[in-house]
Design a protein around this motif. Structure first.
Motif, PDB file in Angstrom:
ATOM      1  N   LEU A  16      -5.147   3.030   6.925  1.00 47.50           N
ATOM      2  CA  LEU A  16      -4.296   2.618   8.034  1.00 47.50           C
ATOM      3  C   LEU A  16      -5.067   2.650   9.349  1.00 47.50           C
ATOM      4  N   ARG A  17      -5.907   3.665   9.530  1.00 49.89           N
ATOM      5  CA  ARG A  17      -6.698   3.736  10.765  1.00 49.89           C
ATOM      6  C   ARG A  17      -7.710   2.595  10.840  1.00 49.89           C
ATOM      7  N   ILE A  18      -8.384   2.331   9.729  1.00 50.33           N
ATOM      8  CA  ILE A  18      -9.364   1.242   9.712  1.00 50.33           C
ATOM      9  C   ILE A  18      -8.694  -0.095   9.997  1.00 50.33           C
ATOM     10  N   THR A  19      -7.575  -0.348   9.337  1.00 50.06           N
ATOM     11  CA  THR A  19      -6.857  -1.609   9.526  1.00 50.06           C
ATOM     12  C   THR A  19      -6.341  -1.737  10.953  1.00 50.06           C
ATOM     13  N   GLY A  20      -5.819  -0.634  11.495  1.00 49.42           N
ATOM     14  CA  GLY A  20      -5.332  -0.660  12.862  1.00 49.42           C
ATOM     15  C   GLY A  20      -6.433  -0.966  13.859  1.00 49.42           C
ATOM     16  N   LEU A  21      -7.606  -0.389  13.657  1.00 51.70           N
ATOM     17  CA  LEU A  21      -8.718  -0.640  14.574  1.00 51.70           C
ATOM     18  C   LEU A  21      -9.180  -2.094  14.477  1.00 51.70           C
ATOM     19  N   TYR A  77       2.452  -1.655  11.901  1.00 48.90           N
ATOM     20  CA  TYR A  77       2.204  -2.930  11.228  1.00 48.90           C
ATOM     21  C   TYR A  77       1.230  -2.804  10.047  1.00 48.90           C
ATOM     22  N   PRO A  78       0.135  -2.041  10.152  1.00 46.29           N
ATOM     23  CA  PRO A  78      -0.702  -1.846   8.963  1.00 46.29           C
ATOM     24  C   PRO A  78       0.054  -1.181   7.815  1.00 46.29           C
ATOM     25  N   THR A  79       0.948  -0.241   8.151  1.00 50.66           N
ATOM     26  CA  THR A  79       1.738   0.425   7.114  1.00 50.66           C
ATOM     27  C   THR A  79       2.625  -0.572   6.388  1.00 50.66           C
ATOM     28  N   LEU A  80       3.329  -1.394   7.135  1.00 55.32           N
ATOM     29  CA  LEU A  80       4.225  -2.376   6.530  1.00 55.32           C
ATOM     30  C   LEU A  80       3.459  -3.378   5.676  1.00 55.32           C
ATOM     31  N   SER A  81       2.308  -3.805   6.163  1.00 47.85           N
ATOM     32  CA  SER A  81       1.510  -4.773   5.413  1.00 47.85           C
ATOM     33  C   SER A  81       0.974  -4.159   4.123  1.00 47.85           C
ATOM     34  N   PHE A  85       5.327  -5.485   2.749  1.00 50.42           N
ATOM     35  CA  PHE A  85       6.383  -6.202   3.459  1.00 50.42           C
ATOM     36  C   PHE A  85       5.938  -7.587   3.911  1.00 50.42           C
ATOM     37  N   PHE A  86       4.659  -7.743   4.209  1.00 51.02           N
ATOM     38  CA  PHE A  86       4.133  -9.062   4.575  1.00 51.02           C
ATOM     39  C   PHE A  86       2.628  -9.086   4.288  1.00 51.02           C
ATOM     40  N   PRO A  87       2.033 -10.284   4.124  1.00 51.78           N
ATOM     41  CA  PRO A  87       0.611 -10.388   3.759  1.00 51.78           C
ATOM     42  C   PRO A  87      -0.298  -9.821   4.851  1.00 51.78           C
ATOM     43  N   LYS A  88      -1.418  -9.253   4.434  1.00 52.24           N
ATOM     44  CA  LYS A  88      -2.340  -8.634   5.389  1.00 52.24           C
ATOM     45  C   LYS A  88      -2.919  -9.650   6.363  1.00 52.24           C
ATOM     46  N   GLU A  89      -2.978 -10.934   5.953  1.00 55.15           N
ATOM     47  CA  GLU A  89      -3.506 -11.960   6.841  1.00 55.15           C
ATOM     48  C   GLU A  89      -2.691 -12.074   8.128  1.00 55.15           C
ATOM     49  N   ARG A  90      -1.426 -11.697   8.056  1.00 51.89           N
ATOM     50  CA  ARG A  90      -0.558 -11.787   9.226  1.00 51.89           C
ATOM     51  C   ARG A  90      -0.976 -10.797  10.311  1.00 51.89           C
ATOM     52  N   LEU A  91      -1.688  -9.759   9.931  1.00 54.80           N
ATOM     53  CA  LEU A  91      -2.145  -8.782  10.916  1.00 54.80           C
ATOM     54  C   LEU A  91      -3.095  -9.413  11.933  1.00 54.80           C
TER      55      LEU A  91
END
Length: 280
Positions: A16-21, A77-81, A85-91
């Motif tokens: 989650l931290r990596i994705t958030g950054l 948002y990283p948690t939901l993805s 809940f939705f595709p990671k590309e949406r991040l």
């Protein structure tokens, strides 16, 4: 909870931290510090404790989650993805004009967001209302709300606490992300809110104090809170702002600041090293 499951949740928090950054790097904007202090809490809630159906985000009997400190979407948002809940590309659309992943939690267009938040103090009141609605509808779902320890200086928080306790709303579990730092200083410097355990207890809450980066303690506290009947619960999670990145930890500078290229590289190096350690 066995050691294997503990390690899995720790891995999720690291991811989650990596994705958030990565989101902040792409958007050149975002609140890092108060999101990174939340990672283990979000991992336990969404991957261990909450009764939810990502494929059916509006399922009537789901547990509800309200991010009262609504600016911490770099954690939400990283948690939901990752939970589906939705595709990671949406991040990649985070804080972009052509997307709906705004800087504050937004419920109309983002699956899994139960309440739009950002005006501090208001989210917890909404969570209290949701929990009251559960009882009136004879539903068993729980309502979880994450508050910031700077946010609780808002008077509306304490009005909601009075109402929740007076009405014995035991479907409500609040979690204070007590990272002790807010936008431009420490909580103690700006407005010292005192002994939070004593304060919430005086308002009629069942209160527990835990290490907010220990997934086992988080899970146990949630289980204890769910067993408590006749009064709402508050979990005081002792956390570190900017957790996981050495130069960000415990400082207000990284509340909402965007790193430069060199700082991003250093932060990713530390986060990936931690993830690799957990894989071993």
């Amino acid at each position: 909870m066995n050691k294997e499951r503990i390690r899995e949740l720790e891995k999720i928090a690291a991811q989650l931290r990596i994705t958030g950054l990565k989101m902040v790097q792409s958007a050149h904007s975002g609140h890092i510090g108060g999101a990174f202090s939340l990672s283990e809490i979000m991992a336990v809630l969404y991957f261990e404790k909450m009764n939810i159906k990502p494929e059916e985000p509006d399922w009537e009997d789901r547990d509800r989650f309200v991010l009262s400190k609504g600016h911490a979407t770099v954690a939400l948002y990283p948690t939901l993805s990752l939970r589906g809940f939705f595709p990671k590309e949406r991040l990649d659309t985070f804080r972009k004009i052509d997307g709906h992943l705004s800087g504050h939690a937004e419920m109309q267009y983002v699956p899994g967001v139960d309440m739009s938040t950002g005006s501090l103090g208001q989210g917890f009141s909404a969570a209290v209302g949701m929990a009251l609605a559960a009882r009136q509808a004879h539903k068993d779902y729980m309502v979880y709300a994450v508050l910031g320890d700077g946010e609780i200086a808002e008077g509306q928080i304490w009005e909601a606490c009075m109402f929740a306790a007076a009405n014995h709303i035991d479907h409500l579990i609040g979690i204070v992300d007590s990272n002790k730092v807010q936008l431009d200083g420490t909580v103690k410097e700006i407005l010292d809110t005192g002994d939070l355990k004593e304060k919430f207890e005086s308002f009629g809450f069942f209160v527990q104090t835990i290490n907010g980066h220990n997934v086992e303690e988080i899970a146990e506290a949630i289980d204890n809170a769910k067993k408590e009947k006749g009064r709402p619960s508050m979990i005081l999670a002792d956390t570190i702002k900017g957790k996981g990145v050495s130069f960000m930890e415990g400082t207000c500078e990284w509340h909402g600041k965007t790193p430069n290229d060199e700082q991003f590289a250093k932060a990713f190096e530390e986060l990936y090293a931690k993830a690799a350690e957990l894989e071993e």
